[in-house]
Design an enzyme around this catalytic site. Sequence first.
Site, PDB file in Angstrom:
ATOM      1  N   CYS A 122      46.877  27.384   1.695  1.00  0.00           N
ATOM      2  CA  CYS A 122      48.016  26.668   2.273  1.00  0.00           C
ATOM      3  C   CYS A 122      48.154  27.280   3.656  1.00  0.00           C
ATOM      4  CB  CYS A 122      49.285  26.908   1.468  1.00  0.00           C
ATOM      5  SG  CYS A 122      50.773  26.341   2.326  1.00  0.00           S
ATOM      6  N   HIS A 171      50.480  27.602   5.599  1.00  0.00           N
ATOM      7  CA  HIS A 171      51.685  28.409   5.839  1.00  0.00           C
ATOM      8  C   HIS A 171      51.463  29.881   5.457  1.00  0.00           C
ATOM      9  CE1 HIS A 171      53.944  24.646   6.163  1.00  0.00           C
ATOM     10  NE2 HIS A 171      55.042  25.318   6.435  1.00  0.00           N
ATOM     11  N   CYS A 193      46.779  21.010   6.956  1.00  0.00           N
ATOM     12  CA  CYS A 193      47.665  21.109   5.796  1.00  0.00           C
ATOM     13  C   CYS A 193      46.791  20.828   4.575  1.00  0.00           C
ATOM     14  CB  CYS A 193      48.759  20.067   5.930  1.00  0.00           C
ATOM     15  SG  CYS A 193      49.809  19.910   4.483  1.00  0.00           S
ATOM     16  N   ASP A 195      50.736  19.038  10.403  1.00  0.00           N
ATOM     17  CA  ASP A 195      51.139  19.797   9.218  1.00  0.00           C
ATOM     18  C   ASP A 195      52.564  19.403   8.848  1.00  0.00           C
ATOM     19  OD1 ASP A 195      50.919  21.862   7.172  1.00  0.00           O
ATOM     20  OD2 ASP A 195      52.311  23.041   8.383  1.00  0.00           O
ATOM     21  N   SER A 196      52.952  19.756   7.624  1.00  0.00           N
ATOM     22  CA  SER A 196      54.321  19.487   7.187  1.00  0.00           C
ATOM     23  C   SER A 196      55.328  20.325   7.981  1.00  0.00           C
ATOM     24  CB  SER A 196      54.456  19.818   5.704  1.00  0.00           C
ATOM     25  OG  SER A 196      54.201  21.197   5.508  1.00  0.00           O
ATOM     26  N   GLU A 255      59.352  28.373   5.704  1.00  0.00           N
ATOM     27  CA  GLU A 255      60.062  27.455   6.618  1.00  0.00           C
ATOM     28  C   GLU A 255      61.457  28.001   6.950  1.00  0.00           C
ATOM     29  OE1 GLU A 255      59.336  24.205   8.129  1.00  0.00           O
ATOM     30  OE2 GLU A 255      57.268  24.828   7.772  1.00  0.00           O
TER      31      GLU A 255
HETATM   32  N1  DGL Z   1      50.839  23.910   5.170  1.00  0.00           N
HETATM   33  C1  DGL Z   1      50.846  23.034   4.033  1.00  0.00           C
HETATM   34  C2  DGL Z   1      49.572  23.257   3.211  1.00  0.00           C
HETATM   35  O1  DGL Z   1      48.598  23.791   3.743  1.00  0.00           O
HETATM   36  C3  DGL Z   1      52.132  23.199   3.270  1.00  0.00           C
HETATM   37  C4  DGL Z   1      52.497  22.008   2.475  1.00  0.00           C
HETATM   38  C5  DGL Z   1      53.966  21.938   2.128  1.00  0.00           C
HETATM   39  O2  DGL Z   1      54.745  21.524   2.982  1.00  0.00           O
HETATM   40  O3  DGL Z   1      54.314  22.243   0.987  1.00  0.00           O
HETATM   41  O4  DGL Z   1      49.491  22.885   2.068  1.00  0.00           O
END
Ligand code: DGL
Length: 276
Positions: A193, A195, A74, A11-12, A159
């Site tokens: 998402c 997150h 992600c 993931d990011s 974040e």
């Molecule tokens: N967790 C990522 C997703 O599901 C986030 C992407 C991001 O860093 O903007 O899209």
Amino acid sequence: MEANGSIGFFDSGFGGLTVLKSVVSVLPRFDFVYLGDNARAPYGNKSFDLIHEYTLEGIEFLFNQGCELVILACNTASAKALRTIQQNELPLLAPEKRVLGVIRPSAEEIGNYSKSGFVGILGTEGTIKSASYVLELNKTSPQIQVIQHACPLWVPLIEEEAYHTEAGRLIIAKDIEALFNKNSQIDTIVLACTHYPIIQPIIEELVPKGVQVLNQGPLVAHKLEDYLFRHPELTKRLSKQPQTRFFTTESASYFNEHASKIFGQVVKAKHIQLTS
Ligand code: DGL
């Protein structure tokens, strides 16, 4: 010979932990490796080329850690990079390994949840602009009307752990209001998402009464269980010595502090660099 392959999660940043948490609870006997590219998050508003490049670097790192299967935990990477990687790079890089995303397995389940037939999708700009959920839901549940809304500030808020501030809550409330302004009959919201489940209690406070908020973690976990059952040739290469290792491109102490809260266990990550 004993199988020693792991299952990787990319993931990011912190978001994929919400998927990993569900997967570990459904498949506790496997060996997992998590990589969060926190130093380069958010991905949501980045170009296709950058997301593709970063995601490929993450996958290569996870393959080098012994992963036989990598889940792009992600949605943005799943929407923007997955297909290209599966078609172009994977056959050259490691044809026997697998890379899967989170959008299709989620879309296959979403149709079972809505009674009104109106489903709201909240995601990053990249995911929403790709219209991946609209396309996938048209195939799996054509009766569902999909209403999308991008929340570009949510990943930075998460974040930075700034969602509890007054400004943070206001941003979240405004986006939810904007979604319901598009259609008031929505009875199910998908957190598209990974997150967003981190702020699920706040979202649930803000949505109209009776609206259900779906975290895709449990959906993906059950689909993965099913996938492993249907692919015994892959599953037999996976280690059954349970452990979970964590890597981040940010400082390890920063990652550990936040990740431990999200994952619900003490996390001890190693810092790595993905840039060549
Ligand atoms: N967790 C990522 C997703 O599901 C986030 C992407 C991001 O860093 O903007 O899209």
